[in-house]
Design a protein around this motif. Sequence first.
Motif, mmCIF file in Angstrom:
data_model
loop_
_atom_site.group_PDB
_atom_site.id
_atom_site.type_symbol
_atom_site.label_atom_id
_atom_site.label_comp_id
_atom_site.label_asym_id
_atom_site.label_seq_id
_atom_site.Cartn_x
_atom_site.Cartn_y
_atom_site.Cartn_z
ATOM 1 N N PHE A 1 0.825 -1.203 0.000
ATOM 2 C CA PHE A 1 0.000 0.000 0.000
ATOM 3 C C PHE A 1 0.860 1.254 0.000
ATOM 4 O O PHE A 1 1.816 1.380 0.766
ATOM 5 C CB PHE A 1 -0.920 0.003 1.217
ATOM 6 C CG PHE A 1 -1.771 1.243 1.361
ATOM 7 C CD1 PHE A 1 -3.004 1.308 0.747
ATOM 8 C CD2 PHE A 1 -1.315 2.333 2.087
ATOM 9 C CE1 PHE A 1 -3.784 2.444 0.875
ATOM 10 C CE2 PHE A 1 -2.085 3.476 2.217
ATOM 11 C CZ PHE A 1 -3.330 3.534 1.606
ATOM 12 N N VAL A 2 0.489 2.203 -0.837
ATOM 13 C CA VAL A 2 1.100 3.524 -0.851
ATOM 14 C C VAL A 2 -0.034 4.540 -0.790
ATOM 15 O O VAL A 2 -0.969 4.483 -1.608
ATOM 16 C CB VAL A 2 1.948 3.762 -2.122
ATOM 17 C CG1 VAL A 2 2.471 5.201 -2.146
ATOM 18 C CG2 VAL A 2 3.104 2.779 -2.188
ATOM 19 N N GLY A 3 0.025 5.439 0.151
ATOM 20 C CA GLY A 3 -1.041 6.435 0.246
ATOM 21 C C GLY A 3 -0.885 7.308 1.470
ATOM 22 O O GLY A 3 0.066 7.175 2.253
ATOM 23 N N HIS A 4 -1.832 8.214 1.620
ATOM 24 C CA HIS A 4 -1.810 9.146 2.747
ATOM 25 C C HIS A 4 -2.315 8.467 4.023
ATOM 26 O O HIS A 4 -3.189 7.592 3.970
ATOM 27 C CB HIS A 4 -2.696 10.348 2.445
ATOM 28 C CG HIS A 4 -2.134 11.265 1.404
ATOM 29 N ND1 HIS A 4 -2.539 11.232 0.092
ATOM 30 C CD2 HIS A 4 -1.189 12.238 1.491
ATOM 31 C CE1 HIS A 4 -1.888 12.154 -0.597
ATOM 32 N NE2 HIS A 4 -1.060 12.774 0.226
ATOM 33 N N ALA A 5 -1.776 8.913 5.128
ATOM 34 C CA ALA A 5 -2.236 8.387 6.420
ATOM 35 C C ALA A 5 -3.707 8.717 6.634
ATOM 36 O O ALA A 5 -4.450 7.924 7.219
ATOM 37 C CB ALA A 5 -1.385 8.972 7.549
ATOM 38 N N HIS A 6 -4.142 9.868 6.121
ATOM 39 C CA HIS A 6 -5.546 10.226 6.316
ATOM 40 C C HIS A 6 -6.471 9.346 5.474
ATOM 41 O O HIS A 6 -7.632 9.114 5.853
ATOM 42 C CB HIS A 6 -5.784 11.701 5.974
ATOM 43 C CG HIS A 6 -7.137 12.201 6.377
ATOM 44 N ND1 HIS A 6 -7.688 11.964 7.614
ATOM 45 C CD2 HIS A 6 -8.080 12.915 5.689
ATOM 46 C CE1 HIS A 6 -8.884 12.514 7.688
ATOM 47 N NE2 HIS A 6 -9.148 13.081 6.529
ATOM 48 N N ALA A 7 -5.985 8.840 4.354
ATOM 49 C CA ALA A 7 -6.776 7.880 3.577
ATOM 50 C C ALA A 7 -6.982 6.605 4.388
ATOM 51 O O ALA A 7 -8.082 6.031 4.418
ATOM 52 C CB ALA A 7 -6.084 7.567 2.256
ATOM 53 N N ILE B 1 -6.142 18.845 3.810
ATOM 54 C CA ILE B 1 -7.416 18.238 3.409
ATOM 55 C C ILE B 1 -8.205 17.818 4.649
ATOM 56 O O ILE B 1 -9.419 18.017 4.726
ATOM 57 C CB ILE B 1 -7.166 17.030 2.492
ATOM 58 C CG1 ILE B 1 -6.588 17.497 1.153
ATOM 59 C CG2 ILE B 1 -8.439 16.234 2.281
ATOM 60 C CD1 ILE B 1 -6.196 16.374 0.231
ATOM 61 N N ARG B 2 -7.522 17.279 5.607
ATOM 62 C CA ARG B 2 -8.186 16.847 6.837
ATOM 63 C C ARG B 2 -8.830 18.023 7.559
ATOM 64 O O ARG B 2 -9.968 17.927 8.045
ATOM 65 C CB ARG B 2 -7.159 16.169 7.742
ATOM 66 C CG ARG B 2 -7.738 15.486 8.972
ATOM 67 C CD ARG B 2 -6.622 14.866 9.798
ATOM 68 N NE ARG B 2 -7.130 14.262 11.012
ATOM 69 C CZ ARG B 2 -6.375 13.847 12.020
ATOM 70 N NH1 ARG B 2 -5.053 13.967 11.937
ATOM 71 N NH2 ARG B 2 -6.918 13.314 13.091
ATOM 72 N N LEU B 3 -8.144 19.146 7.593
ATOM 73 C CA LEU B 3 -8.701 20.347 8.212
ATOM 74 C C LEU B 3 -9.891 20.870 7.423
ATOM 75 O O LEU B 3 -10.919 21.247 7.979
ATOM 76 C CB LEU B 3 -7.633 21.439 8.305
ATOM 77 C CG LEU B 3 -6.773 21.486 9.561
ATOM 78 C CD1 LEU B 3 -5.711 22.560 9.421
ATOM 79 C CD2 LEU B 3 -7.639 21.765 10.784
ATOM 80 N N ARG B 4 -9.753 20.884 6.091
ATOM 81 C CA ARG B 4 -10.822 21.416 5.255
ATOM 82 C C ARG B 4 -12.086 20.572 5.353
ATOM 83 O O ARG B 4 -13.197 21.095 5.447
ATOM 84 C CB ARG B 4 -10.351 21.507 3.802
ATOM 85 C CG ARG B 4 -11.359 22.185 2.881
ATOM 86 C CD ARG B 4 -10.814 22.373 1.483
ATOM 87 N NE ARG B 4 -10.672 21.117 0.775
ATOM 88 C CZ ARG B 4 -9.527 20.620 0.352
ATOM 89 N NH1 ARG B 4 -8.396 21.265 0.594
ATOM 90 N NH2 ARG B 4 -9.476 19.470 -0.308
ATOM 91 N N THR B 5 -11.921 19.262 5.352
ATOM 92 C CA THR B 5 -13.094 18.377 5.381
ATOM 93 C C THR B 5 -13.678 18.234 6.789
ATOM 94 O O THR B 5 -14.733 17.621 6.942
ATOM 95 C CB THR B 5 -12.739 16.987 4.835
ATOM 96 O OG1 THR B 5 -11.608 16.459 5.558
ATOM 97 C CG2 THR B 5 -12.390 17.073 3.353
ATOM 98 N N ALA B 6 -12.998 18.794 7.783
ATOM 99 C CA ALA B 6 -13.589 18.797 9.121
ATOM 100 C C ALA B 6 -14.778 19.749 9.196
ATOM 101 O O ALA B 6 -15.614 19.633 10.099
ATOM 102 C CB ALA B 6 -12.544 19.194 10.158
ATOM 103 N N VAL B 7 -14.866 20.666 8.252
ATOM 104 C CA VAL B 7 -15.954 21.645 8.222
ATOM 105 C C VAL B 7 -17.092 21.105 7.372
ATOM 106 O O VAL B 7 -16.863 20.548 6.298
ATOM 107 C CB VAL B 7 -15.449 22.988 7.649
ATOM 108 C CG1 VAL B 7 -16.587 23.994 7.569
ATOM 109 C CG2 VAL B 7 -14.312 23.527 8.512
#
Length: 587
Positions: free
Chosen positions: A56-62, A150-156
């Motif tokens: 697996f390769v990807g973002h921790a938030h994914a 992205i994590r901050l933006r999608t928290a809203v």
Amino acid sequence: MSTAIVTGQPVPGSSLEGDLRALGFDVRLAPDAADAEAALAAVPGDQRVAVVDAGFVGHAHALRLGLTDPRFPASAIPGAVTAQPSARQALNRAVGETGIAPDTVAKSIEAAGTDVHRPELGELVAAVPHDPQARNEARQRVAAVDDEAIRLRTAVKARDGFFTTYCISPYSRYIARWCARRGLTPNQVTTASLLTALIAAGCAATGTRPGFVAAGLLLLFSFVLDCTDGQLARYSLQYSTLGAWLDATFDRAKEYAYYAGLALGAANSTGDDVWALALGAMVLQTCRHVVDFSFNEANHDASGNTSPTAALSDKLDSVGWTVWVRRMIVLPIGERWALIAIFTALTTPRITFYVLLVGCALAACYTTAGRVLRSLTRKAQRTPRAAQALDDLADAGLLRNATVRKLRGRGYAAPLTALFGALILVSDAATSDFGSWTVVAGAGAYVILSDVAVSGPLTGPLDWLVPPIFRAAEYGTILLLAAKADVQGALPAAFGLVAAVAYHHYDTVYRIRGGTGAPPRWLVQAIGGHETRTLVVTVLAALLTATDFTVALTALAVLVALVVLAESIRFWVSAGAPAVHDEGEPA
């Protein structure tokens, strides 16, 4: 503790194990299928387990979105699949039948009938490259995207009011991150918001200008915390059954406690009695919410759910400025609390309530008229589930089936019958002297007509109006009778009774939204149902003196509150409560 089983040969330089441990997983390596099956069998059945491809390769938030969201029994992203205890059997069966490749396992779980949630990743990367070049390209894509941003933006929330979007969320999301990094939970922030609002209500109750200014500022800060708790839940995926209950009920508790604080402040400041205005604001706001809830429940799963009015609304949404104007017109909680805070600080409680009542009335007319037009122009086929939800929201109790007259067919008979009964009741209460048996006769007519209104399935185009009509009739009658009593304490007692009943109605809504259905029938019968409570209140007004009527209202308020709260708390802390985070009204 959750367990992540990493399948396949480890990849040099991969951060996968560290990312999984940072998310709270106990990582176990399984180079081949036999090792994976043994590791899976060793994980206790009451724990979450994830199967992740070592490549697996990807973002921790994914990974966070795909593997840690508590709302879904099973979920997956490319290269990873997870199951909570309720879906463990499906996961075990899929691994035994198809092997340990996560993507294949996820498809097998779905094919067997278990829903697998697949979060929207957007710009986030989640992939399993099969050669060095593809791996390097995937790592470059990961490096090019800031997943924390992205994590901050999608928290809203995607849909918020103008005030919240431009005056609160630009900084409240950072407060949410600050809370997350210090281990604070959304429930703790929600509780802090409630305490702040209660302190604000206490400041307003002092009746002094410094108290009113402090109350306005504290109410705004309470709203900042109210936004922060939801953003913290989305930022850290901390959804819980208790959080659903707290989030669903504390907003109303805060607002209505503040109304009471303003009423006390007016009395302490100049002797002005504004309890009728406070109760009127609570009645209007609750009826607005019931309109929203009923309309949405009636239409969210209807077939053929389109209309020219809805098409026009969608077209207006494509014009940027109209979106904000329309969101502000409905006076969502952000605009409403800002208005209350400003007028509290600068004017008097009476002026504050006048402005609030006018604003909420205009918003109610705008939203209700739009929904009536949509309902009249669409050709939707409502489902039995929607009809049952409306029936539950109607809150018919002990005197249900008091008449043998049954409505047949769809049409507009149900809302017109309910409206006719409500008009008889409210007009009698408004025009008769306190203690008149005419109001009792009107309540008797209301009992019969309200029973007729819900005697058939509520599948007509305007049948969603039946629950808000019942709410307006019951709450309005209590308000009018308390005002007619014209003794000290009558309106505050009526305020308490309406607050207790309104809590029951909100609790019903959030249970239905969570998919668990309405409160148990015994609870509805224990507190009478809307028609029985209304009849009892009118009989008490006819039998008792104004002073004794006040005592009776207080006792009834305490009784309803105790019964409803006990059952509500029992349900929301039980294992059967829905693990959801309801977004409620737009902020």
